[in-house]
Design an enzyme around this catalytic site. Structure first.
Site, mmCIF file in Angstrom:
data_model
loop_
_atom_site.group_PDB
_atom_site.id
_atom_site.type_symbol
_atom_site.label_atom_id
_atom_site.label_comp_id
_atom_site.label_asym_id
_atom_site.label_seq_id
_atom_site.Cartn_x
_atom_site.Cartn_y
_atom_site.Cartn_z
ATOM 1 N N LYS A 122 95.561 -14.269 46.222
ATOM 2 C CA LYS A 122 96.088 -12.988 46.693
ATOM 3 C C LYS A 122 95.722 -12.753 48.140
ATOM 4 C CE LYS A 122 96.755 -10.709 42.531
ATOM 5 N NZ LYS A 122 98.131 -10.816 43.033
ATOM 6 N N LYS A 151 107.559 -11.014 34.714
ATOM 7 C CA LYS A 151 106.397 -10.634 33.907
ATOM 8 C C LYS A 151 106.943 -10.095 32.578
ATOM 9 C CE LYS A 151 102.951 -9.646 37.488
ATOM 10 N NZ LYS A 151 103.302 -10.741 38.360
#
Ligand SMILES: O=C(O)CCC(=O)C1=CC=C[C@@H](O)[C@@H]1C(=O)O
Ligand SMILES: [Mg+2]
Length: 315
Positions: free
Chosen positions: A139, A256
């Site tokens: 990230k 997702k």
């Protein structure tokens, strides 16, 4: 047919709070539900909302479950409103488990390991590499860009020194929409240079560099740089994904499943439209993960690693 419906909430603390451009996430909370048919067969499903990603809140999902009768029909399951995508996934997953006997082969799936932010990545990547991961996600957009690019360059050098010439590592960067256009350009220049000069490392994609309302700018970035871009927050559910697809997005779509909505509608979309997808976790438990991975194994167009190498984030 009617099903006996039961549900209970759960809380799972992260071992290390998850830092993203959205903020710090300490506890994963959700709902486990079960449907029991008249023969006593049980199907389980998971409702794992992620409201800062665009799904309903846990409170919304709980209120929906609490207002249901103990005996629910198939019709209730397939008419859950689109404003409750995590509930659509949870109830349909339980129904699918009840009504299908075919075991799905998940053994061909490759997994991507989620690395910690900041300098911890420089030591932690090796632990995951030794566990067999060859794809990793890191990230960005959490600290200053100069610091992050410096750490990234050090990570690339450490990986190159570690690998033998027969191995290849794929790295994914995820900004969670936290970069400015200039920062995204700087990251993409960095990634393009690595992809042009390094044999042992591939920067597979830069995920959601800009915010949802900067879609047109991300579309332009696709044309200006060779490193692929992946939309994630921009395609969090079927309605958003359909919009971005219709607006011409042809790079990567992160799906997702647990917050995307109805698995039946997702399957229908993927069977009618060839999209380059990456399936990704929302840190659900094994119950939701199994349902999500079954969808991934059925719908993946290319064998991109699934973003489910996350269990090491929990105690
Ligand atoms: O996709 C993966 O590799 C792991 C899951 C993951 O990175 C995320 C899950 C949920 C919210 C975010 O923190 C993050 C993401 O943005 O993809
Ligand atoms: Mg993401």
């Amino acid at each position: 047919m009617n099903y006996n419906f039961q549900f209970k909430t759960y809380q799972r603390p992260f071992k290390i709070p998850l830092k993203t451009a959205h903020g710090i996430w300490k506890i994963r909370e959700g709902i486990i539900l079960s449907l029991t048919d008249k023969h006593g067969n049980i199907g389980q499903g998971e409702i794992a909302p992620l409201s800062w990603f665009g799904s309903e809140t846990l409170e919304d999902a709980l209120a929906f479950c609490q207002q249901l009768p103990h005996l629910i029909s198939t019709e209730i399951i397939f008419t859950i409103p689109d404003c409750l995508p995590a509930c659509q996934f949870g109830f349909e997953s339980a129904f699918i488990e009840l009504s299908s006997n075919n075991a799905v082969d998940l053994s061909q799936l490759q997994y991507s390991g989620l690395l910690p932010t900041g300098e911890m990545v420089l030591t932690h990547w090796k632990t995951l590499f030794q566990q067999g991961y060859q794809t990793f996600k890191w990230k960005i957009g959490v600290d200053k860009i100069t610091e992050e690019i410096n750490i990234f360059q050090r990570l690339v050098n450490i990986i190159i020194e570690t690998l033998s010439h027969s191995q290849k590592i794929r790295l994914r960067l995820d900004a969670n929409g936290g970069l400015t256009l200039e920062e995204a350009e700087k990251w993409l220049e960095t990634c393009d240079l690595i992809n042009a000069t390094q044999e042992l490392i591939e920067i597979e994609f830069l995920e959601q560099p800009l915010s949802i309302n900067q879609f047109d700018l991300m579309l332009e970035l696709c044309d200006r740089y060779s490193t692929p871009l992946a939309l994630d927050e921009s395609v969090a559910n079927l309605q958003q994904l359909t919009y971005c697809y219709q607006q011409g997005w042809s790079d990567i779509f992160v799906i997702k499943p647990a917050i995307f909505g109805s698995p039946k509608k997702l399957k229908n979309f993927c069977q009618n439209n060839q999209i380059d997808s990456v399936f990704s976790s929302v840190f659900e438990t094994d119950i939701g993960q199994q349902s999500a991975l079954k969808l991934a194994s059925e719908l993946l167009l290319y064998n991109r690693a699934v973003g489910f190498g996350v269990n090491h984030w929990f105690v």
